[in-house]
Design a protein around this motif. Sequence first.
Motif, PDB file in Angstrom:
ATOM      1  N   ILE A 201      28.421  -6.028  13.461  1.00 48.06           N
ATOM      2  CA  ILE A 201      27.585  -5.108  14.225  1.00 48.06           C
ATOM      3  C   ILE A 201      26.446  -5.914  14.711  1.00 48.06           C
ATOM      4  CG2 ILE A 201      25.702  -3.351  14.265  1.00 48.06           C
ATOM      5  CD1 ILE A 201      27.734  -2.324  11.907  1.00 48.06           C
ATOM      6  N   ALA A 202      25.837  -6.955  14.195  1.00 50.28           N
ATOM      7  CA  ALA A 202      24.675  -7.434  14.628  1.00 50.28           C
ATOM      8  C   ALA A 202      25.248  -8.452  15.835  1.00 50.28           C
ATOM      9  CB  ALA A 202      24.034  -8.461  13.690  1.00 50.28           C
ATOM     10  N   ALA A 203      26.281  -9.290  15.618  1.00 49.95           N
ATOM     11  CA  ALA A 203      26.898 -10.224  16.784  1.00 49.95           C
ATOM     12  C   ALA A 203      27.405  -9.294  18.108  1.00 49.95           C
ATOM     13  CB  ALA A 203      28.226 -10.876  16.272  1.00 49.95           C
ATOM     14  N   GLY A 204      27.691  -7.968  17.759  1.00 51.20           N
ATOM     15  CA  GLY A 204      28.082  -7.267  18.868  1.00 51.20           C
ATOM     16  C   GLY A 204      26.903  -6.919  19.798  1.00 51.20           C
ATOM     17  N   ALA A 205      25.713  -6.462  19.040  1.00 51.56           N
ATOM     18  CA  ALA A 205      24.553  -5.970  19.583  1.00 51.56           C
ATOM     19  C   ALA A 205      23.801  -7.122  20.142  1.00 51.56           C
ATOM     20  CB  ALA A 205      23.477  -5.442  18.374  1.00 51.56           C
ATOM     21  N   SER A 206      23.977  -8.554  19.462  1.00 53.31           N
ATOM     22  CA  SER A 206      23.349  -9.652  20.276  1.00 53.31           C
ATOM     23  C   SER A 206      23.965  -9.916  21.400  1.00 53.31           C
ATOM     24  CB  SER A 206      23.458 -10.759  19.146  1.00 53.31           C
ATOM     25  OG  SER A 206      22.922 -10.470  18.116  1.00 53.31           O
ATOM     26  N   ILE A 207      25.169  -9.871  21.556  1.00 51.06           N
ATOM     27  CA  ILE A 207      26.066 -10.192  22.902  1.00 51.06           C
ATOM     28  C   ILE A 207      25.482  -9.067  24.123  1.00 51.06           C
ATOM     29  CG2 ILE A 207      28.288  -9.937  24.202  1.00 51.06           C
ATOM     30  CD1 ILE A 207      29.499 -10.990  21.520  1.00 51.06           C
ATOM     31  N   GLY A 208      25.348  -7.815  23.431  1.00 45.65           N
ATOM     32  CA  GLY A 208      24.749  -6.668  24.319  1.00 45.65           C
ATOM     33  C   GLY A 208      23.484  -7.073  24.966  1.00 45.65           C
ATOM     34  N   LEU A 209      22.530  -7.491  23.705  1.00 47.24           N
ATOM     35  CA  LEU A 209      21.264  -7.958  24.374  1.00 47.24           C
ATOM     36  C   LEU A 209      21.164  -9.129  25.263  1.00 47.24           C
ATOM     37  CD1 LEU A 209      18.343  -7.625  23.594  1.00 47.24           C
ATOM     38  CD2 LEU A 209      18.404  -8.931  21.379  1.00 47.24           C
ATOM     39  N   SER A 210      22.007 -10.111  25.029  1.00 48.47           N
ATOM     40  CA  SER A 210      21.829 -11.355  25.665  1.00 48.47           C
ATOM     41  C   SER A 210      22.357 -11.030  27.200  1.00 48.47           C
ATOM     42  CB  SER A 210      22.809 -12.547  25.027  1.00 48.47           C
ATOM     43  OG  SER A 210      24.271 -11.957  25.126  1.00 48.47           O
ATOM     44  N   ILE A 211      23.131 -10.120  27.236  1.00 44.43           N
ATOM     45  CA  ILE A 211      23.728  -9.528  28.643  1.00 44.43           C
ATOM     46  C   ILE A 211      22.486  -8.616  29.324  1.00 44.43           C
ATOM     47  CG2 ILE A 211      25.095  -8.264  29.857  1.00 44.43           C
ATOM     48  CD1 ILE A 211      27.297  -8.992  28.080  1.00 44.43           C
ATOM     49  N   VAL A 212      22.116  -7.804  28.637  1.00 42.34           N
ATOM     50  CA  VAL A 212      20.991  -6.664  29.126  1.00 42.34           C
ATOM     51  C   VAL A 212      19.655  -7.557  29.489  1.00 42.34           C
ATOM     52  CG1 VAL A 212      19.452  -4.719  28.507  1.00 42.34           C
ATOM     53  CG2 VAL A 212      21.843  -4.801  28.067  1.00 42.34           C
ATOM     54  N   GLN A 213      19.328  -8.455  28.232  1.00 42.13           N
ATOM     55  CA  GLN A 213      17.803  -9.088  28.653  1.00 42.13           C
ATOM     56  C   GLN A 213      17.980 -10.465  27.736  1.00 42.13           C
ATOM     57  OE1 GLN A 213      15.786  -8.394  30.650  1.00 42.13           O
ATOM     58  NE2 GLN A 213      14.072  -7.109  29.824  1.00 42.13           N
ATOM     59  N   PRO A 214      18.415 -11.528  28.408  1.00 44.78           N
ATOM     60  CA  PRO A 214      18.889 -12.680  27.474  1.00 44.78           C
ATOM     61  C   PRO A 214      17.467 -13.291  27.000  1.00 44.78           C
ATOM     62  CG  PRO A 214      19.603 -12.828  29.802  1.00 44.78           C
ATOM     63  CD  PRO A 214      18.923 -11.402  29.866  1.00 44.78           C
ATOM     64  N   PHE A 215      16.453 -13.292  27.359  1.00 41.99           N
ATOM     65  CA  PHE A 215      15.216 -13.845  26.691  1.00 41.99           C
ATOM     66  C   PHE A 215      15.034 -12.917  25.227  1.00 41.99           C
ATOM     67  CE2 PHE A 215      13.370 -11.185  29.980  1.00 41.99           C
ATOM     68  CZ  PHE A 215      12.854 -10.076  29.493  1.00 41.99           C
ATOM     69  N   GLY A 216      15.629 -11.746  25.323  1.00 40.25           N
ATOM     70  CA  GLY A 216      15.311 -10.865  24.128  1.00 40.25           C
ATOM     71  C   GLY A 216      15.775 -11.388  22.920  1.00 40.25           C
ATOM     72  N   VAL A 217      16.850 -12.202  22.922  1.00 41.31           N
ATOM     73  CA  VAL A 217      17.387 -13.180  21.761  1.00 41.31           C
ATOM     74  C   VAL A 217      16.360 -13.835  21.220  1.00 41.31           C
ATOM     75  CG1 VAL A 217      18.943 -14.986  21.143  1.00 41.31           C
ATOM     76  CG2 VAL A 217      19.647 -13.163  22.691  1.00 41.31           C
ATOM     77  N   ILE A 218      15.434 -14.257  21.849  1.00 44.09           N
ATOM     78  CA  ILE A 218      14.247 -15.359  21.167  1.00 44.09           C
ATOM     79  C   ILE A 218      13.484 -14.470  20.110  1.00 44.09           C
ATOM     80  CG2 ILE A 218      12.308 -16.892  21.737  1.00 44.09           C
ATOM     81  CD1 ILE A 218      13.570 -17.427  24.208  1.00 44.09           C
ATOM     82  N   PRO A 219      12.740 -13.390  20.489  1.00 44.35           N
ATOM     83  CA  PRO A 219      11.983 -12.654  19.609  1.00 44.35           C
ATOM     84  C   PRO A 219      12.613 -11.936  18.385  1.00 44.35           C
ATOM     85  CG  PRO A 219      11.904 -11.284  21.691  1.00 44.35           C
ATOM     86  CD  PRO A 219      12.834 -12.739  21.906  1.00 44.35           C
ATOM     87  N   VAL A 220      14.025 -11.658  18.632  1.00 40.46           N
ATOM     88  CA  VAL A 220      14.487 -10.941  17.621  1.00 40.46           C
ATOM     89  C   VAL A 220      14.931 -11.968  16.496  1.00 40.46           C
ATOM     90  CG1 VAL A 220      16.728 -11.072  18.499  1.00 40.46           C
ATOM     91  CG2 VAL A 220      16.433  -9.206  16.887  1.00 40.46           C
ATOM     92  N   TYR A 221      15.499 -13.034  16.937  1.00 39.23           N
ATOM     93  CA  TYR A 221      16.066 -14.146  15.846  1.00 39.23           C
ATOM     94  C   TYR A 221      14.887 -14.934  15.614  1.00 39.23           C
ATOM     95  CZ  TYR A 221      20.822 -12.645  16.124  1.00 39.23           C
ATOM     96  OH  TYR A 221      21.897 -12.096  16.031  1.00 39.23           O
TER      97      TYR A 221
END
Length: 528
Positions: A201-221
């Motif tokens: 679930i986290a990996a799928g949501a992470s792929i979605g986040l990286s497409i929607v807002q790539p820099f959003g990966v930084i604050p969440v991780y």
Amino acid sequence: MNRREWQWAMLVTLVLVIASNLPYLIAWAVRPEGAHFTGLLVNPLDGHSYIAKMRQGLDGSWRFRLAFTPERQTGAYLFLLHIALGHVARWTGLPLVGVYHGARALAGIGTSLVAYRFVTRLGGEPGQRRVAFLLLMFSSGLGWLAAASGYLPADLWVPEAFFFYSILATPHFPLAIALILVILMALALPGQEPGRREAVIAAGASIGLSIVQPFGVIPVYATLAVWLGLRWLRDRRLAWRTVGWTAAAGLVALIYPLYGLLAIRVDPVLAGWNVQNQTPSPPAWDWLLSFGLVAALAVPGVVAALRQRSDGSLLMVAWVIAAGVGMYAPLALQRRLALGLQVPLAVLAAVGWCQAIWPRLRARLRRPATVALVGFSALTNLFLMAMLGLAAVGGEPRFYLSDGEWQALAWLQENADQDQVVLCAPQSGMFVPAWAGQKVVYGHPFETVDAERRLAQVEAYWTGEMGTAERESFLRENRVGYVLVGPRELEIGDWRPEIGDRRLEIGEIEGKMVFEAEDVRLYEVYER
């Protein structure tokens, strides 16, 4: 959670979404006679860049190309959410702006319900999580007060950090916040360690986040990394299972951002855009002002969370720490790392209110005091909607196109090739790529390559500061195929084509008028 609690959350969500659409309805209702409402209010400059990206999908492309700059480009698979929305418009036959606002409303509804689920999963009494949810949905800071002195703090211009503002502005900011919350619920669920299902679930949501807002990966991780560190300090041992699944999901999350970085680096046009794409964070005192009472109440909330030291409370503290460090790290996108920051602050503010303030109030004052807290915290959002409404009533030119401009853009859309370059005023350059689909010499401070130089050149052209030879060279250099002359162009300076003249002559370049409506003309230019 029971059905009654979900019904309450859905009612609050309904109020939120209706409120976020009111300024648009007002702007449409009060449009000046003979004008066309673009459908965009919040930062129309960026709003039109989103519509321009959607238009590329409408035209059948999945590759993103900068539309606000005249260079020829191969493009890359970036901004896929907006391009996908353009494909939705193509498949359904709906107008681009209708798809945009439909996506914005759906993102607002979905994110609101995900947020309430997130708040409940953190634990706490129903009253506390209701306060947290209301503060998250409607609160802001003291921007309404600061604006009276002429200063605009972040709560009046940084939508990604504020829940209501993000829903008012775009579909991608609330959707990115929802995906962040899904990732955190999967990997940092209080009281249990994630397994393979949660990691997927986290990996799928992470792929979605990286497409929607790539820099959003930084604050969440970064939040998850700080949270794991705080748990280690508490337990004196690492939760290796959580570390492993978090690392696995994080590696998946990096795939698309790494592709984006490589695509930008190898494409000189995209690289030129990226150099200009700087979003520095406001000073720390500005953020404190922008979160207002929520920031003040979060202080005792942090104290209570550190005293409690539960997984959920430490996660909220970790989010604040990670965002605070990221917003002042030596990165080009500092401000963007405030994405969703209101979530942990609202949760911690609710803890501070319910544990530090509530017990000190008389029983009969507790409910009215809570209502007053939420109401006072919502004043900036009310101020923001009022300012947008008043700007619409005043006929703000960035919100509306004249009938002549609208017809000219429709003519371009029907008759001009997408790779053609249109020379127009800087403000008109905001509209052409979105509503006609052609490129412009200048139209956006980030998405026009070498923006400052080109802005100065375009202004010099229209003010008459360029001589004939300079104009001729300028038109050739930027591959100009059409010149748009309308009210925005004629406001800039004294240069005018002769009234009634159906041709332009600029050295060896000639232009014939191909369209005229009201006070707007289009000239197609070519070499003699």
